[in-house]
Design an enzyme around this catalytic site. Structure first.
Site, PDB file in Angstrom:
ATOM      1  N   ASP A  70     -30.143  98.122  57.888  1.00 26.09           N
ATOM      2  CA  ASP A  70     -30.951  97.692  56.466  1.00 26.09           C
ATOM      3  C   ASP A  70     -31.076  96.181  56.163  1.00 26.09           C
ATOM      4  OD1 ASP A  70     -32.549  97.572  54.315  1.00 26.09           O
ATOM      5  OD2 ASP A  70     -31.651  99.154  53.117  1.00 26.09           O
TER       6      ASP A  70
HETATM    7  C1  BGC Z   1     -34.683  98.309  51.796  1.00 27.23           C
HETATM    8  C2  BGC Z   1     -34.992  99.210  52.834  1.00 27.23           C
HETATM    9  C3  BGC Z   1     -36.266  98.362  53.384  1.00 27.23           C
HETATM   10  C4  BGC Z   1     -36.006  97.077  53.816  1.00 27.23           C
HETATM   11  C5  BGC Z   1     -37.103  96.271  54.414  1.00 27.23           C
HETATM   12  C6  BGC Z   1     -34.338  96.778  51.918  1.00 27.23           C
HETATM   13  O1  BGC Z   1     -33.926  96.107  51.008  1.00 27.23           O
HETATM   14  O2  BGC Z   1     -33.332  98.898  51.288  1.00 27.23           O
HETATM   15  O3  BGC Z   1     -35.429 100.510  52.299  1.00 27.23           O
HETATM   16  O4  BGC Z   1     -36.914  98.989  54.464  1.00 27.23           O
HETATM   17  O5  BGC Z   1     -35.413  96.180  52.554  1.00 27.23           O
HETATM   18  O6  BGC Z   1     -38.026  95.958  53.304  1.00 27.23           O
END
Ligand code: BGC
Length: 750
Positions: free
Chosen positions: A282
């Site tokens: 993530d």
């Molecule tokens: C979130 C993810 C997301 C990623 C990209 C993160 O902060 O937890 O779910 O896909 O950002 O935007």
């Protein structure tokens, strides 16, 4: 405890994940050969480049040198197809090996055409419709050059304080599994190499939804057994359905952050499930392991993460900076790097990017907001709305209720009804309830609009009197309240989940007019609404319903169709009951429903006078609404539950039959639900678990035989010895309209 005759199922039978015909087998080998060839030509730096992902929204030129040097493998947040092609051209035509870039985006519940938030989608209990929605999202997103979405989110969510419950399918493992499969199939289509297919990314692996106290990013303490019984199955289902990638989660579980956890990323995902796709971290979750106190510095984080099984690092850049040294110092094996890069190249081949790297820039106009997409979004919104109260059948609105007062801050909130995680939709396209009612019903009814409050957190009561005056002139009041979209989603947790601002006051004052009050709530989570429910004659829960939410709600209010959604999550009466979910284990002292409540306690009561059972003095025993609950304009009668035998063995299938009759005056759709309780286990078992559901549409007076087949093997769980088994013994099978009102039959597994 039953310990004899365990029936061991092959828990790790997912090596057959990709059920291959000879043709796909050949293709796979062919792909692996191409990967071998490419890998043999790649320098270490080029390999690490594939493992590096950045976000590019503008100023693309500043990345051209890195693209030319093969230092970037994937890019997200580029949604302009011309820009995507410019970036791609540099990668494909100006880098040494011409490896194409994979473009990603968070396409969570639609790209341009926005569908209800995932929690609302789960309320439809309609995987086929949800699959269609994901397909539409893929068609729209791929027209912008996006070939990878960071969705679906499969985090089991049992805490409404957690803002990301909006992105989830709720509290239940089985329902989430069915939605996971549907979304993966929808995004990816029949063939990943189709330019309109988008690789899915089930997330967040794993346990993120169990964040302590609902505070985002917080620690979790999920045991291995609970992980396997509750949190992992949706991911397993998604992998089986062909999910191309998986995203790690932010949380540390029992002290181990997910991006550094080889047990989940290697043992479970790769070894047990045979996953051959990509694991992406993530957003900066790799380097956040330093803040967690799990890694000493960013280099240590890169080492732990790569060795644990992360293939791509999202944005934080520690791989590209530190892997060369880590390999040189023998802290990361070259085979580990090759395996990660192989996974990444495999997905790029499967997406057809080597043959067809560019996006067709002429598709946008025909793809975005196509009438079929809007129709599907409307249908999904219709099916997602849950009717929670309808006293004296105040709904649907009868034609003699000529004057309608529309009030509340969510009646005409184009931005807010879309919900969280919406980046690409134009809010002017949103049809609000006010607009839809004026447009479709304005000729037959006279509409008075007086919002009372301007937004959900509004504490300025000056407008309430005007709304009340409008209500006094009307025959019926439609009050649209809830949450602005910004109040749910990532990092938007709440400790108080009652209606914000002065919305409850608005409802209470409207109700004093004595006019029938219909409350429609649009929100990203279950709210604690007991008082608001009490002052309302009818209450519909519409979640954040998306682009076509207004039309859907209007048609439901005026009886064009009957509500059919059911709650994918338990509604607490008070926030202090959280976590509260239907499939809990029993305590040794379950409440009987006769315990003393706080106002009944005599003065100076002795310590033992309160029953010593499991309940809350102030909130009682129960939730406000159970999982699976939802009303219709019609009534359904369940009868004649039969099962094919009262004794089964391992390889049998339980055949279930019952009748469902529409005994009301409207056509309606009922979501019939089948639960099973395993009475005694080598470890304690949930009091019931959803095992099947179906949507059945019946005309007034129509009666239908409903059949379900449940293979005994689906009663397996991870037991005391951490084996997935069906333990013989007594079971109770339950059928009904929600997780509480159920007909039962007993059976035995021998
Ligand atoms: C979130 C993810 C997301 C990623 C990209 C993160 O902060 O937890 O779910 O896909 O950002 O935007």
């Amino acid at each position: 405890m039953r310990s004899t005759g365990k029936i061991i199922l092959i828990a790790a039978s997912f090596f057959s994940v990709v059920s291959c015909t000879n043709v796909t087998e050949f293709k796979k080998d062919d792909t692996e050969r191409k990967i071998d060839e490419l890998l043999s030509k790649m320098t270490l730096e080029e390999k690490i480049g594939q493992m590096h992902q950045i976000s590019i929204e503008r100023n693309i030129e500043k990345h051209f040198t890195d693209l030319q040097n093969g230092n970037i493998g994937s890019v997200f947040n580029t949604v302009n197809p011309i820009m995507a092609n410019q970036i791609q051209k540099v990668a494909v035509e100006e880098s040494r090996l011409g490896i194409p870039i994979l473009f990603a985006r968070d396409v969570i519940h639609g790209f341009k055409t926005i569908f209800p938030i995932p929690l609302g989608q789960a309320a439809t209990f309609n995987p086929a419709l949800i699959q269609e929605g994901a397909r539409i999202a893929a068609v729209e997103a791929s027209a912008a050059g996006v070939r990878w979405t960071f969705a679906p989110m499969m985090d089991i969510s049992r805490d409404a304080r957690w803002g990301r419950i909006a992105e989830s399918c709720g509290e239940d493992t089985y329902l989430t599994e069915k939605m996971a499969e549907a979304m993966v199939r929808g995004f990816q289509g029949d063939d990943l190499s189709n330019p309109a297919s988008v690789a899915s990314c089930p997330k967040h692996f794993v346990g993120y939804g169990a964040a302590e106290s609902g505070r985002d990013y917080n620690s979790t303490y999920i045991t291995e057994r609970q992980l396997r019984n509750v949190y992992l199955p949706p991911f397993e289902a998604a992998v089986k359905a062909g999910a191309a990638t998986i995203m790690t989660s932010f949380n540390d579980n029992d002290g181990i952050p997910a991006s550094g956890n080889p047990f989940i990323l290697r043992t479970v995902l790769r070894d047990e499930w045979g996953f051959d796709g990509v694991v992406v971290s993530d957003w900066s979750s790799v380097t956040e392991m330093v803040s967690h106190g799990f890694c000493s510095d960013r280099k240590d984080a890169a080492r732990k993460s790569v060795n644990a099984g992360v293939d791509i690092e999202m944005v934080s850049g520690s791989f590209i900076k530190h892997i060369p040294d880590l390999v040189g110092e023998s802290c990361i094996d070259m085979n580990t790097i090759d395996a990660a890069v192989r996974n990444i190249l495999r997905i790029k081949f499967r997406l057809g990017l080597f043959d067809n790297p560019y996006v067709n820039t002429t598709l946008e106009d025909s793809a975005y907001y196509h009438p079929n997409h809007l129709a599907a979004a409307k249908q999904t919104a219709v099916e997602s709305v849950v009717l929670l109260k309808n006293e004296e059948n105040v709904l649907p609105i009868r034609s003699d209720k000529k004057r309608i007062a529309i009030v509340g801050p969510l009646a005409d909130a184009q931005h807010d009804q879309l919900g969280t995680w919406v980046f690409d939709s134009e809010e002017e396209k949103t049809v609000t309830p006010l607009n839809a009612i004026r447009e479709s019903y304005g000729d037959k009814y006279s509409i008075i609009y007086e919002p009372g409050l301007t937004y959900s957190r509004d504490n300025n009561v000056a407008g309430i009197a005007k709304a009340v005056n409008a209500a006094k002139q009307a025959d019926i009041i439609l009050a649209f309240v809830g949450e602005e979209s910004i109040l749910s989603g990532e990092a938007h947790s709440l400790a108080d989940i009652s209606l914000q601002g002065k919305q409850s006051q608005l409802l209470a004052e409207l109700s004093k007019t004595g006019k029938p009050l219909v409350t429609v709530i649009m929100a990203g989570r279950p709210l604690t609404i007991e008082n608001d429910l009490n002052v309302s004659d009818a209450l519909m829960y519409a979640w954040h319903p998306g682009t076509m939410g207004g039309e859907a709600i209007a048609d439901l209010l005026f009886g064009e169709c009957s509500p059919s959604g059911k709650l994918p999550v338990t509604f607490p009466r008070m926030v202090g009951q959280i976590p509260i979910y239907y499939n809990r284990n029993n305590t040794g002292r379950p409440a009987r429903g006769t315990e003393t409540l706080i106002h009944e306690i005599p003065l100076k009561a002795g310590q033992t006078s309160l029953g010593c059972n499991s309940y809350w003095l102030d909130a009682g025993y129960d939730e406000l609404f159970p999982f699976g609950y939802g009303l219709s304009y019609t009534k359904f009668n369940y009868d004649s539950l039969n099962i094919s035998s009262d004794r089964f063995s391992e390889n049998d299938t339980v055949k279930v039959n019952f009748t469902l009759e529409n005994i009301g005056d409207f056509e309606g759709t009922e979501i019939v639900q089948l639960y099973v309780q395993d009475k005694v286990g080598s470890v304690t078992r949930p009091i019931k678990e959803l095992k099947r559901f179906d949507r059945i549409t019946l005309s007034p007076g129509e009666k239908q035989n409903i059949n379900f087949s449940l293979p005994v093997k689906e009663l397996a769980f991870w037991n005391l010895d951490m084996e997935k088994v069906v333990e013989p013994g007594d079971f109770v099978l339950m059928v009904g309209p929600n997780s509480k009102d159920l007909m039962t039959k007993k059976f035995v597994v021998e």
